[in-house]
Design a protein around this motif. Structure first.
Motif, PDB file in Angstrom:
ATOM      1  N   THR A 192       0.831  -1.198   0.000  1.00  0.00           N
ATOM      2  CA  THR A 192       0.000   0.000   0.000  1.00  0.00           C
ATOM      3  C   THR A 192       0.868   1.252   0.000  1.00  0.00           C
ATOM      4  O   THR A 192       2.054   1.219   0.360  1.00  0.00           O
ATOM      5  N   SER A 220       0.274   5.647   0.908  1.00  0.00           N
ATOM      6  CA  SER A 220      -0.571   6.789   1.256  1.00  0.00           C
ATOM      7  C   SER A 220       0.346   7.990   1.454  1.00  0.00           C
ATOM      8  O   SER A 220       1.517   7.834   1.794  1.00  0.00           O
ATOM      9  N   TYR A 240       0.837  12.643   0.706  1.00  0.00           N
ATOM     10  CA  TYR A 240       0.319  13.927   0.268  1.00  0.00           C
ATOM     11  C   TYR A 240       1.389  14.631  -0.549  1.00  0.00           C
ATOM     12  O   TYR A 240       2.570  14.265  -0.544  1.00  0.00           O
ATOM     13  N   VAL A 242       5.359  10.207   0.809  1.00  0.00           N
ATOM     14  CA  VAL A 242       4.594   8.959   0.712  1.00  0.00           C
ATOM     15  C   VAL A 242       5.084   7.967   1.759  1.00  0.00           C
ATOM     16  O   VAL A 242       6.296   7.824   1.980  1.00  0.00           O
ATOM     17  N   TYR A 283       4.958   4.043   2.339  1.00  0.00           N
ATOM     18  CA  TYR A 283       4.684   2.738   1.741  1.00  0.00           C
ATOM     19  C   TYR A 283       4.727   1.668   2.829  1.00  0.00           C
ATOM     20  O   TYR A 283       5.557   1.748   3.747  1.00  0.00           O
ATOM     21  N   ALA A 293      -1.288   8.048  -4.844  1.00  0.00           N
ATOM     22  CA  ALA A 293      -1.641   8.351  -3.454  1.00  0.00           C
ATOM     23  C   ALA A 293      -1.632   9.854  -3.198  1.00  0.00           C
ATOM     24  O   ALA A 293      -2.552  10.402  -2.567  1.00  0.00           O
ATOM     25  N   THR A 294      -0.606  10.557  -3.676  1.00  0.00           N
ATOM     26  CA  THR A 294      -0.526  11.997  -3.411  1.00  0.00           C
ATOM     27  C   THR A 294      -1.550  12.781  -4.215  1.00  0.00           C
ATOM     28  O   THR A 294      -2.089  13.779  -3.738  1.00  0.00           O
ATOM     29  N   GLY A 324      -5.157  11.520  -2.479  1.00  0.00           N
ATOM     30  CA  GLY A 324      -5.386  11.580  -1.042  1.00  0.00           C
ATOM     31  C   GLY A 324      -5.941  10.286  -0.481  1.00  0.00           C
ATOM     32  O   GLY A 324      -6.395  10.252   0.673  1.00  0.00           O
ATOM     33  N   GLN A 325      -5.856   9.219  -1.260  1.00  0.00           N
ATOM     34  CA  GLN A 325      -6.393   7.925  -0.842  1.00  0.00           C
ATOM     35  C   GLN A 325      -5.268   6.936  -0.541  1.00  0.00           C
ATOM     36  O   GLN A 325      -4.119   7.140  -0.938  1.00  0.00           O
ATOM     37  N   VAL A 326      -5.606   5.845   0.165  1.00  0.00           N
ATOM     38  CA  VAL A 326      -4.683   4.721   0.335  1.00  0.00           C
ATOM     39  C   VAL A 326      -4.786   3.866  -0.913  1.00  0.00           C
ATOM     40  O   VAL A 326      -5.877   3.435  -1.303  1.00  0.00           O
ATOM     41  N   ASP A 353      -3.583   0.465  -3.060  1.00  0.00           N
ATOM     42  CA  ASP A 353      -2.951  -0.846  -2.913  1.00  0.00           C
ATOM     43  C   ASP A 353      -2.368  -1.300  -4.244  1.00  0.00           C
ATOM     44  O   ASP A 353      -2.838  -0.912  -5.319  1.00  0.00           O
TER      45      ASP A 353
END
Length: 438
Positions: free
Chosen positions: A265, A267, A269, A289, A291, A387-388, A391-393, A395
């Protein structure tokens, strides 16, 4: 057995003694000729392509650059002059630069004309083109040097992975410009010791590419939008994939290398703080990020393009029984050095990767298959960008299966690229919570 010049001569001498003919099929297996020249074709004549071509011509083998291709004639001419100047300044044989005028190709289809003329293809076009060019080189049974990253989106990564399997089946050497895999600070014990538990289990990885940013090329009045974006490819995702992909991939790759895995995964910004002008296209100027790997360990990733700030481009690792504060160095919890090598006399890894590739080609050996690893490193960077931007996680499996294709419908200078400027002249910038990333 692999066929090189020596074994070819041995075999043909034996055949001649037996009164047997030398078939064209046998002759074709020696770099397409019997003169032992390894013919090089360059696709992409920017700064990195120019550097890669000179490094290829600096190897010990009997090599010649025989074909060049680029979207723009002025870039091709500048590369040709630059290579010639470097050969002269280093007192090298300028006959190694042997590109006839008719073998200089310009346009989106230049790669199709370069590939048939060479034994080894150097692919140094903007990253968005690399899946296309890599597929074509593999289909033509060429040995390959390809710059990183190898794609800008998941469909491109999947194309590279498929072509990588074909290259393995054909035993085609593929070296990718993730040169840390050829750098002694990494390969001379450090990676092996980390993988084998010298500092215990790796719990946290820290990877950085914090710098001041790269070039900007001004818009010219006569340019179409396609030409403008092509010349400023770094600032458009269909060409570059953002700097987390184009530069930070080096460090993310090392993180995966040490863990011998890819993250599950991501996540984080990012955004635009300093590089916010119209000339900076659509990409962010910073990404952060986190990871997570299958074993629960984390890789903390930073990359930014901020002028006047501290710079840091490296990788660090924390283990349950020590640390790796810099490549080539391992410490116990008490500060005792398990490894502390001096890399000041190490060979240039950019040159070494070409030295090894061309030696393998000359010897008729299959030794290098970098494309799959490069595709995984590229996907790691793309997942971080997803992800950035969102703004979500994100996978891994979902990201790799994404059908979001960033490429244009048509490759032509009078065609429209995938992203167009707003009425203000600015390009739409990704907005977390709104931007589609898959």
């Amino acid at each position: 057995m692999p066929i090189n010049r020596r074994s070819f001569l041995q075999r043909t001498t034996a055949l001649a003694a037996a009164g047997l003919a030398i078939t064209p099929e046998l002759a074709a297996k020696v770099h397409s000729s019997v003169d032992d020249v390894i013919r090089i074709g360059l696709i992409g004549c920017g700064g990195r392509g120019t550097g890669a071509a000179f490094q290829a011509l600096s190897t010990e083998q009997n090599v010649k650059l025989v074909a060049m291709g680029d979207a723009f004639r002025d870039r091709l001419d500048k590369a040709y002059t630059g290579i010639q100047t470097q050969l002269e300044e280093n007192e090298m044989d300028t006959a190694r630069l042997d590109v006839a005028e008719e073998n200089k190709f310009v346009g989106f289809d230049a790669y199709e004309k370069v590939i048939p003329l060479c034994d080894v293809v150097l692919i140094a076009t903007p990253p968005g083109f690399r899946p296309i060019h890599f597929e074509a080189a593999v289909a033509a049974d060429k040995q390959i040097f390809m710059e990183k990253p190898v794609a800008v989106d998941a469909p491109g990564v999947r194309r590279v992975l498929a072509a990588a399997e074909e290259a393995k089946a054909k035993k085609l050497n593929v070296v990718v410009g993730l040169q840390r895999h050829y750098q002694k600070a990494y390969t001379d014990g450090w990676i092996d010791m980390l993988q084998n538990g010298a500092i215990g289990d790796i719990t946290t990885s820290y990877v950085y590419w914090n710098s001041g940013g790269v070039w900007v090329r001004p818009r010219e009045p006569q340019q179409t939008e396609m030409e403008y974006q092509m010349r400023n490819w770094y600032y458009f995702n269909w060409l570059c994939g953002d700097h987390i992909n184009e530069q930070h991939i080096h460090n993310l790759d090392v993180g995966n290398w040490v863990k011998q895995d890819t993250p599950q995964t991501a996540s984080g910004y990012g955004g635009r703080h300093m590089r916010t002008g119209k000339e900076h296209g659509e990409i962010f100027d910073h990404h952060f990020v986190e990871y997570t790997y299958a074993d629960g360990s984390r890789m903390i990733s930073q990359c930014r393009h901020w002028e006047g700030c501290s710079t840091k481009v490296t990788e660090e690792f924390q283990g349950t029984n020590g640390s790796a504060p810099t490549p080539g160095k391992l410490l116990t919890p008490g500060g005792y050095a398990l490894l502390d090598r001096d890399d000041r006399k190490d060979p240039n890894p950019y040159q070494l990767e070409h030295d090894l590739l061309f030696k393998a080609v000359a010897d008729g050996e299959y030794k290098y298959a970098d494309a799959e690893n490069a595709a995984h490193a590229t996907m790691t960077a793309i997942m971080g960008r997803m992800a950035t931007y969102s703004g979500q996680v994100i996978d891994w499996d979902t990201a790799l299966a994404s059908d979001l294709d960033l490429s244009p419908a048509t490759y032509a200078f009078d065609a429209l690229p995938p992203i167009l400027p707003l009425e203000s002249g600015y390009y739409p910038v990704p907005v977390p919570g709104e931007t589609r990333v898959m």
